[in-house]
Design a protein around this motif. Sequence first.
Motif, PDB file in Angstrom:
ATOM      1  N   THR A 351       0.841  -1.191   0.000  1.00 31.68           N
ATOM      2  CA  THR A 351       0.000   0.000   0.000  1.00 31.68           C
ATOM      3  C   THR A 351       0.875   1.239   0.000  1.00 31.68           C
ATOM      4  OG1 THR A 351      -1.746  -1.133   1.251  1.00 31.68           O
ATOM      5  CG2 THR A 351      -1.829   1.267   1.204  1.00 31.68           C
ATOM      6  N   THR A 353       0.411   5.419   0.359  1.00 30.95           N
ATOM      7  CA  THR A 353      -0.515   6.506   0.665  1.00 30.95           C
ATOM      8  C   THR A 353       0.207   7.834   0.512  1.00 30.95           C
ATOM      9  OG1 THR A 353      -1.701   5.106   2.254  1.00 30.95           O
ATOM     10  CG2 THR A 353      -2.096   7.479   2.365  1.00 30.95           C
ATOM     11  N   SER A 355      -0.170  11.804   1.055  1.00 32.69           N
ATOM     12  CA  SER A 355      -0.986  12.756   1.815  1.00 32.69           C
ATOM     13  C   SER A 355      -0.496  14.173   1.575  1.00 32.69           C
ATOM     14  CB  SER A 355      -0.922  12.435   3.311  1.00 32.69           C
ATOM     15  OG  SER A 355      -1.415  11.137   3.570  1.00 32.69           O
ATOM     16  N   SER A 366      -3.691  14.964  -8.033  1.00 35.59           N
ATOM     17  CA  SER A 366      -3.457  13.699  -8.727  1.00 35.59           C
ATOM     18  C   SER A 366      -2.188  13.699  -9.582  1.00 35.59           C
ATOM     19  CB  SER A 366      -4.675  13.308  -9.567  1.00 35.59           C
ATOM     20  OG  SER A 366      -4.994  14.310 -10.507  1.00 35.59           O
ATOM     21  N   THR A 369       0.547  12.796  -7.204  1.00 31.19           N
ATOM     22  CA  THR A 369       0.479  11.386  -6.818  1.00 31.19           C
ATOM     23  C   THR A 369       1.059  10.492  -7.910  1.00 31.19           C
ATOM     24  OG1 THR A 369      -1.453  11.749  -5.410  1.00 31.19           O
ATOM     25  CG2 THR A 369      -1.088   9.505  -6.193  1.00 31.19           C
ATOM     26  N   SER A 391       0.287   4.192 -13.043  1.00 32.33           N
ATOM     27  CA  SER A 391      -0.908   3.657 -12.360  1.00 32.33           C
ATOM     28  C   SER A 391      -1.242   2.256 -12.850  1.00 32.33           C
ATOM     29  CB  SER A 391      -2.100   4.598 -12.579  1.00 32.33           C
ATOM     30  OG  SER A 391      -1.870   5.858 -11.992  1.00 32.33           O
ATOM     31  N   GLU A 395      -1.227  -1.180 -10.557  1.00 34.47           N
ATOM     32  CA  GLU A 395      -2.399  -2.059 -10.511  1.00 34.47           C
ATOM     33  C   GLU A 395      -2.016  -3.496 -10.842  1.00 34.47           C
ATOM     34  OE1 GLU A 395      -6.784  -2.471 -12.693  1.00 34.47           O
ATOM     35  OE2 GLU A 395      -5.591  -0.649 -12.918  1.00 34.47           O
ATOM     36  N   VAL A 400      -1.894  -1.094  -3.778  1.00 31.95           N
ATOM     37  CA  VAL A 400      -3.022  -0.199  -3.519  1.00 31.95           C
ATOM     38  C   VAL A 400      -2.471   1.210  -3.353  1.00 31.95           C
ATOM     39  CG1 VAL A 400      -4.899   0.372  -1.935  1.00 31.95           C
ATOM     40  CG2 VAL A 400      -4.339  -2.028  -2.402  1.00 31.95           C
ATOM     41  N   VAL A 401      -2.995   2.149  -4.135  1.00 38.92           N
ATOM     42  CA  VAL A 401      -2.538   3.536  -4.077  1.00 38.92           C
ATOM     43  C   VAL A 401      -3.674   4.399  -3.543  1.00 38.92           C
ATOM     44  CG1 VAL A 401      -1.612   5.481  -5.388  1.00 38.92           C
ATOM     45  CG2 VAL A 401      -1.020   3.133  -6.051  1.00 38.92           C
ATOM     46  N   GLU A 402      -3.389   5.133  -2.475  1.00 35.98           N
ATOM     47  CA  GLU A 402      -4.398   5.983  -1.847  1.00 35.98           C
ATOM     48  C   GLU A 402      -3.907   7.414  -1.781  1.00 35.98           C
ATOM     49  OE1 GLU A 402      -4.956   4.096   1.918  1.00 35.98           O
ATOM     50  OE2 GLU A 402      -6.225   2.488   1.115  1.00 35.98           O
ATOM     51  N   GLU A 403      -4.853   8.346  -1.729  1.00 38.67           N
ATOM     52  CA  GLU A 403      -4.524   9.767  -1.633  1.00 38.67           C
ATOM     53  C   GLU A 403      -5.414  10.423  -0.589  1.00 38.67           C
ATOM     54  OE1 GLU A 403      -5.400  13.574  -4.409  1.00 38.67           O
ATOM     55  OE2 GLU A 403      -4.103  12.069  -5.363  1.00 38.67           O
ATOM     56  N   THR A 404      -4.812  11.178   0.323  1.00 45.62           N
ATOM     57  CA  THR A 404      -5.578  11.916   1.320  1.00 45.62           C
ATOM     58  C   THR A 404      -5.144  13.374   1.305  1.00 45.62           C
ATOM     59  OG1 THR A 404      -4.019  11.548   3.151  1.00 45.62           O
ATOM     60  CG2 THR A 404      -5.709   9.863   2.784  1.00 45.62           C
TER      61      THR A 404
END
Length: 541
Positions: A351, A353, A355, A366, A369, A391, A395, A400-404
């Motif tokens: 993962t 992340t 932020s 984006s 990221t 990306s 995949e 798993v790529v997340e953005e906060t």
Amino acid sequence: MKIIVTDEVSAEGLALLTQEPRIQLDVKLGLSKQQLLDIIGNYDAIITRSGTNVDRDLLDAGKNLKIVARAGVGIDNVDVDYASSKGVIVVNAPFGNTNSAAEHTMALLLSFCRNVTIANASLKSGEWKRAPFTGQELKAKVAGVIGLGKVGGRVATRLKAFECEVLACDPYISVKRAHDLGVKLVSHDEIYKNCDIITVHTPLNDETRNMIGPREFGLMKTGVVILNVARGGIINEQALLENLLSGKVTGGAVDVWSEEPPKSEHVKQLIACDRLVVTPHLGANTFEAQVNVAIDVSREIINYLDDKPMENAVNIPRFDLALMDQMRPFLNLMRVICDFGIQLLDSNPETLTFSYAGTIAHYDCSPLTVCGLSALLDRMVDQDVNMVNASLIAEQMGIVVEETKSTQAGAFSNTITLVAESKGTRRLISGALFEGSPRIVRLRDYNMEFAPEEHMLLMNYADRPGMIGKIGSIMGTHEINIASMNLGRSEKKGEAMVILALDSAIPPNILDEIKIATEATFIKALHMKIDTCSRNCGCGA
């Protein structure tokens, strides 16, 4: 850079490339598919119009391809998804022919309304007839514009000039944009039910293919006028033909076709209909437009060579151009954070992340990221990774790529944080900008501020007297100069973290010596790429 041009493209527009000493430009027109497949592997870029199909076979054969440049708006002859999977940038020229297409729309509409084409043929045949060619005015007609982008907006403005009432439908356009153009935004169905004239100006994609079909024609007024100067296939041609024959559609004009040249019987019948003004895809065919689109794609290729942002790359996430200068330092900060962070992992992350905190969180992050993901993966896999395919590769790897985002600022006005998790381990690194230059400001739970250098050493050990001396003594013995040092600790006599900037790389045997002498729980020699993003990234930093 070697570039091949496979379709008729304005030589005047390509002058930017022919004058560039870094570029070899080969114009090869009329190649068969096999001939093109045989030579495409020698080229870094291909410039096409609609006559070349850039499909999987071509992209597979183009081992060195970095850019596919479409000298025009439509990219339906390019397999963009497959190009993206191979890291090939696809650019087009969405603005060079907007005026040309808008003017052609009006030319066709006026030709139909005033019977120009059939009256012209009649007079040239020796006849003198007037009554059969009585036309209709645009004034007071209700015109519907589907797609209020660059071309649609210009068409709407011209229809207003002819005193039409203009309704428009575009889910991606703001009410303010419609207000500025003097048109009313309505739903698709309201366009079909209320308009005397309907013209489409959308791209061709899964959402718009056969957008106007039997159902939509059923909602229209009897006697409606239909125009398509956008892309073939937006209007269902069989349904248009049937409604022309029934009289539901009184006529109109079409410039674009689902088959070019036409092959199917129903397309040929549609073209032959005497109540339809037809042209063979001439919307962009003005001298000015041909020069403009060639200039636009040439500029994009020069931008690529100069590591500048590519304004019209269709498969790269990018900032609004007005923000580019403001955001460029953050792209470099992201690369530095990721270049540092990936070296702290012993296995591929599960993962990731990203932020963003502070005023930066108000913007679309984006592109940052994807730039960070590109920098990370470029260290992890053998294939070339850039913002086009990052990306997709993540995949495929199951990452798993997340953005906060949070607009709450801490000690710094803006921070970017990367958290990488893998097999129970968690690595955290935060960075900020100091007068435009990247700084690392946090590692794990330690607040540490330092400027990344090419050669660095990071280590954790139990905090006790004499440890720094041991490290310095070993470094001195082996003539490795310490340029700077940053120290952090969790508590007195707890765990300590030290980051050293060195003038040269530290060999593995000396690393082992330091680890034994300090009983380090973690030790890692780091090598940073102290420069801007590589050209392959495509982010423009």
